[in-house]
Scaffold this motif. Structure first.
Motif, PDB file in Angstrom:
ATOM      1  N   GLN A  37      93.825  -1.490 -38.118  1.00  0.00           N
ATOM      2  CA  GLN A  37      92.829  -1.785 -39.110  1.00  0.00           C
ATOM      3  C   GLN A  37      92.173  -3.135 -38.826  1.00  0.00           C
ATOM      4  OE1 GLN A  37      94.943  -1.456 -42.773  1.00  0.00           O
ATOM      5  NE2 GLN A  37      96.286  -3.187 -42.363  1.00  0.00           N
ATOM      6  N   LEU A  38      90.956  -3.266 -39.315  1.00  0.00           N
ATOM      7  CA  LEU A  38      90.161  -4.446 -39.016  1.00  0.00           C
ATOM      8  C   LEU A  38      90.475  -5.614 -39.935  1.00  0.00           C
ATOM      9  CD1 LEU A  38      86.605  -2.951 -38.412  1.00  0.00           C
ATOM     10  CD2 LEU A  38      88.020  -4.101 -36.712  1.00  0.00           C
ATOM     11  N   TYR A  39      90.422  -6.798 -39.339  1.00  0.00           N
ATOM     12  CA  TYR A  39      90.483  -8.043 -40.080  1.00  0.00           C
ATOM     13  C   TYR A  39      89.334  -8.919 -39.596  1.00  0.00           C
ATOM     14  CZ  TYR A  39      95.105  -6.504 -41.451  1.00  0.00           C
ATOM     15  OH  TYR A  39      96.158  -5.775 -41.960  1.00  0.00           O
ATOM     16  N   PHE A  40      88.823  -9.745 -40.497  1.00  0.00           N
ATOM     17  CA  PHE A  40      87.616 -10.497 -40.198  1.00  0.00           C
ATOM     18  C   PHE A  40      87.786 -11.980 -40.478  1.00  0.00           C
ATOM     19  CE2 PHE A  40      86.115  -6.231 -41.376  1.00  0.00           C
ATOM     20  CZ  PHE A  40      85.356  -5.921 -40.260  1.00  0.00           C
ATOM     21  N   VAL A  41      87.104 -12.781 -39.667  1.00  0.00           N
ATOM     22  CA  VAL A  41      86.999 -14.207 -39.886  1.00  0.00           C
ATOM     23  C   VAL A  41      85.518 -14.570 -39.878  1.00  0.00           C
ATOM     24  CG1 VAL A  41      87.561 -16.511 -39.074  1.00  0.00           C
ATOM     25  CG2 VAL A  41      89.232 -14.669 -38.837  1.00  0.00           C
ATOM     26  N   GLU A  42      85.029 -15.044 -41.012  1.00  0.00           N
ATOM     27  CA  GLU A  42      83.618 -15.385 -41.163  1.00  0.00           C
ATOM     28  C   GLU A  42      83.377 -16.860 -40.866  1.00  0.00           C
ATOM     29  OE1 GLU A  42      84.776 -12.277 -44.343  1.00  0.00           O
ATOM     30  OE2 GLU A  42      85.591 -14.172 -43.591  1.00  0.00           O
ATOM     31  N   SER A  43      82.188 -17.165 -40.375  1.00  0.00           N
ATOM     32  CA  SER A  43      81.831 -18.542 -40.086  1.00  0.00           C
ATOM     33  C   SER A  43      80.318 -18.708 -40.123  1.00  0.00           C
ATOM     34  CB  SER A  43      82.375 -18.989 -38.728  1.00  0.00           C
ATOM     35  OG  SER A  43      81.810 -18.227 -37.676  1.00  0.00           O
ATOM     36  N   GLY A  44      79.866 -19.942 -40.130  1.00  0.00           N
ATOM     37  CA  GLY A  44      78.446 -20.243 -40.039  1.00  0.00           C
ATOM     38  C   GLY A  44      77.797 -20.707 -41.323  1.00  0.00           C
ATOM     39  N   GLY A  45      78.490 -20.609 -42.443  1.00  0.00           N
ATOM     40  CA  GLY A  45      77.918 -21.047 -43.696  1.00  0.00           C
ATOM     41  C   GLY A  45      77.755 -22.557 -43.746  1.00  0.00           C
ATOM     42  N   ASP A  46      76.813 -23.002 -44.582  1.00  0.00           N
ATOM     43  CA  ASP A  46      76.519 -24.426 -44.665  1.00  0.00           C
ATOM     44  C   ASP A  46      75.689 -24.690 -45.909  1.00  0.00           C
ATOM     45  OD1 ASP A  46      75.578 -26.756 -41.972  1.00  0.00           O
ATOM     46  OD2 ASP A  46      76.493 -27.094 -43.932  1.00  0.00           O
ATOM     47  N   LEU A  47      75.421 -25.957 -46.138  1.00  0.00           N
ATOM     48  CA  LEU A  47      74.486 -26.380 -47.171  1.00  0.00           C
ATOM     49  C   LEU A  47      73.106 -26.512 -46.536  1.00  0.00           C
ATOM     50  CD1 LEU A  47      73.709 -27.566 -49.958  1.00  0.00           C
ATOM     51  CD2 LEU A  47      74.459 -29.792 -49.076  1.00  0.00           C
ATOM     52  N   VAL A  48      72.127 -25.798 -47.076  1.00  0.00           N
ATOM     53  CA  VAL A  48      70.773 -25.840 -46.541  1.00  0.00           C
ATOM     54  C   VAL A  48      69.772 -25.960 -47.677  1.00  0.00           C
ATOM     55  CG1 VAL A  48      71.336 -24.514 -44.469  1.00  0.00           C
ATOM     56  CG2 VAL A  48      70.543 -23.332 -46.519  1.00  0.00           C
ATOM     57  N   GLN A  49      68.586 -26.442 -47.345  1.00  0.00           N
ATOM     58  CA  GLN A  49      67.507 -26.539 -48.324  1.00  0.00           C
ATOM     59  C   GLN A  49      66.782 -25.208 -48.462  1.00  0.00           C
ATOM     60  OE1 GLN A  49      65.036 -29.784 -46.999  1.00  0.00           O
ATOM     61  NE2 GLN A  49      66.382 -31.314 -47.912  1.00  0.00           N
ATOM     62  N   PRO A  50      66.156 -24.965 -49.601  1.00  0.00           N
ATOM     63  CA  PRO A  50      65.349 -23.752 -49.733  1.00  0.00           C
ATOM     64  C   PRO A  50      64.334 -23.645 -48.599  1.00  0.00           C
ATOM     65  CG  PRO A  50      65.605 -24.796 -51.853  1.00  0.00           C
ATOM     66  CD  PRO A  50      66.182 -25.754 -50.841  1.00  0.00           C
ATOM     67  N   GLY A  51      64.177 -22.440 -48.087  1.00  0.00           N
ATOM     68  CA  GLY A  51      63.300 -22.211 -46.956  1.00  0.00           C
ATOM     69  C   GLY A  51      63.973 -22.348 -45.606  1.00  0.00           C
ATOM     70  N   GLY A  52      65.182 -22.837 -45.595  1.00  0.00           N
ATOM     71  CA  GLY A  52      65.912 -23.005 -44.357  1.00  0.00           C
ATOM     72  C   GLY A  52      66.523 -21.717 -43.857  1.00  0.00           C
ATOM     73  N   SER A  53      67.217 -21.823 -42.731  1.00  0.00           N
ATOM     74  CA  SER A  53      67.818 -20.664 -42.081  1.00  0.00           C
ATOM     75  C   SER A  53      69.266 -20.934 -41.709  1.00  0.00           C
ATOM     76  CB  SER A  53      67.047 -20.298 -40.810  1.00  0.00           C
ATOM     77  OG  SER A  53      65.715 -19.921 -41.087  1.00  0.00           O
ATOM     78  N   LEU A  54      70.038 -19.875 -41.668  1.00  0.00           N
ATOM     79  CA  LEU A  54      71.408 -19.911 -41.193  1.00  0.00           C
ATOM     80  C   LEU A  54      71.700 -18.628 -40.443  1.00  0.00           C
ATOM     81  CD1 LEU A  54      73.481 -21.196 -44.259  1.00  0.00           C
ATOM     82  CD2 LEU A  54      73.125 -22.426 -42.107  1.00  0.00           C
ATOM     83  N   ARG A  55      72.640 -18.705 -39.528  1.00  0.00           N
ATOM     84  CA  ARG A  55      73.139 -17.515 -38.866  1.00  0.00           C
ATOM     85  C   ARG A  55      74.647 -17.436 -39.066  1.00  0.00           C
ATOM     86  NH1 ARG A  55      73.665 -15.573 -32.569  1.00  0.00           N
ATOM     87  NH2 ARG A  55      73.082 -13.378 -32.915  1.00  0.00           N
ATOM     88  N   LEU A  56      75.084 -16.414 -39.762  1.00  0.00           N
ATOM     89  CA  LEU A  56      76.492 -16.202 -40.006  1.00  0.00           C
ATOM     90  C   LEU A  56      77.093 -15.309 -38.930  1.00  0.00           C
ATOM     91  CD1 LEU A  56      76.507 -15.511 -43.855  1.00  0.00           C
ATOM     92  CD2 LEU A  56      76.495 -17.707 -42.637  1.00  0.00           C
ATOM     93  N   SER A  57      78.354 -15.558 -38.630  1.00  0.00           N
ATOM     94  CA  SER A  57      79.080 -14.748 -37.666  1.00  0.00           C
ATOM     95  C   SER A  57      80.370 -14.257 -38.286  1.00  0.00           C
ATOM     96  CB  SER A  57      79.404 -15.550 -36.401  1.00  0.00           C
ATOM     97  OG  SER A  57      78.236 -15.985 -35.743  1.00  0.00           O
ATOM     98  N   CYS A  58      80.817 -13.117 -37.829  1.00  0.00           N
ATOM     99  CA  CYS A  58      82.063 -12.534 -38.306  1.00  0.00           C
ATOM    100  C   CYS A  58      82.798 -11.952 -37.115  1.00  0.00           C
ATOM    101  CB  CYS A  58      81.772 -11.459 -39.348  1.00  0.00           C
ATOM    102  SG  CYS A  58      83.223 -10.634 -39.994  1.00  0.00           S
ATOM    103  N   LEU A  59      83.941 -12.521 -36.814  1.00  0.00           N
ATOM    104  CA  LEU A  59      84.747 -12.052 -35.700  1.00  0.00           C
ATOM    105  C   LEU A  59      85.789 -11.069 -36.210  1.00  0.00           C
ATOM    106  CD1 LEU A  59      85.548 -12.248 -32.693  1.00  0.00           C
ATOM    107  CD2 LEU A  59      87.058 -14.139 -33.330  1.00  0.00           C
ATOM    108  N   ALA A  60      85.827  -9.891 -35.615  1.00  0.00           N
ATOM    109  CA  ALA A  60      86.756  -8.852 -36.024  1.00  0.00           C
ATOM    110  C   ALA A  60      87.927  -8.762 -35.055  1.00  0.00           C
ATOM    111  CB  ALA A  60      86.049  -7.507 -36.094  1.00  0.00           C
TER     112      ALA A  60
END
Length: 129
Positions: free
Chosen positions: A1-24
């Motif tokens: 069965q799958l397990y996940f580790v998420e990363s990439g979150g941050d504090l950003v201003q409105p209009g900004g961008s982020l890229r989240l990753s999830c390693l399975a």
């Protein structure tokens, strides 16, 4: 069965961008539809986006259509979420999970629905000026 580790979150201003990753880990990623879910303080967890096992037509919630893009790299057991033009209402703890087969709706699969311990720790996204 799958397990996940998420990363990439941050504090950003409105209009900004982020890229989240999830390693399975724990299973073959390409056997499963996968989705991103988020939970804001005081609210229930909600679906953000889902992608089929082979990277077919994805599902997006109405609130993120045109701003977010989901993708996956099965060879690297990784799921991504590119988030552009972020809004304060995008704030929340973001999780990934295997999903049930989907078309017009997307929900976590039976394992994730019945076992809260199946979820990872998530990654925090905060959109604020």
């Amino acid at each position: 069965q799958l397990y996940f580790v998420e990363s990439g979150g941050d504090l950003v201003q409105p209009g900004g961008s982020l890229r989240l990753s999830c390693l399975a880990s724990g299973d073959t990623l390409d056997d499963y539809p996968i989705g991103w879910f988020r939970q804001a303080p005081g609210k229930e967890r909600e679906v953000v986006s889902c992608i089929s096992s082979r990277g077919g037509i994805p599902f997006y919630s109405d609130s993120v259509k045109g701003r977010f893009t989901i993708s996956r790299d099965n060879a690297k057991n990784t799921l991504f979420l590119q988030m552009n033009n972020l809004r304060p209402e995008d704030t929340g703890l973001y999780y990934c999970a295997a999903t049930a087969p989907f078309q017009s709706t997307c929900v976590p699969n039976h394992r994730f629905q019945r076992d809260s311990g199946s979820w990872g720790q998530g990654t925090q996204v905060t959109v604020s000026s």
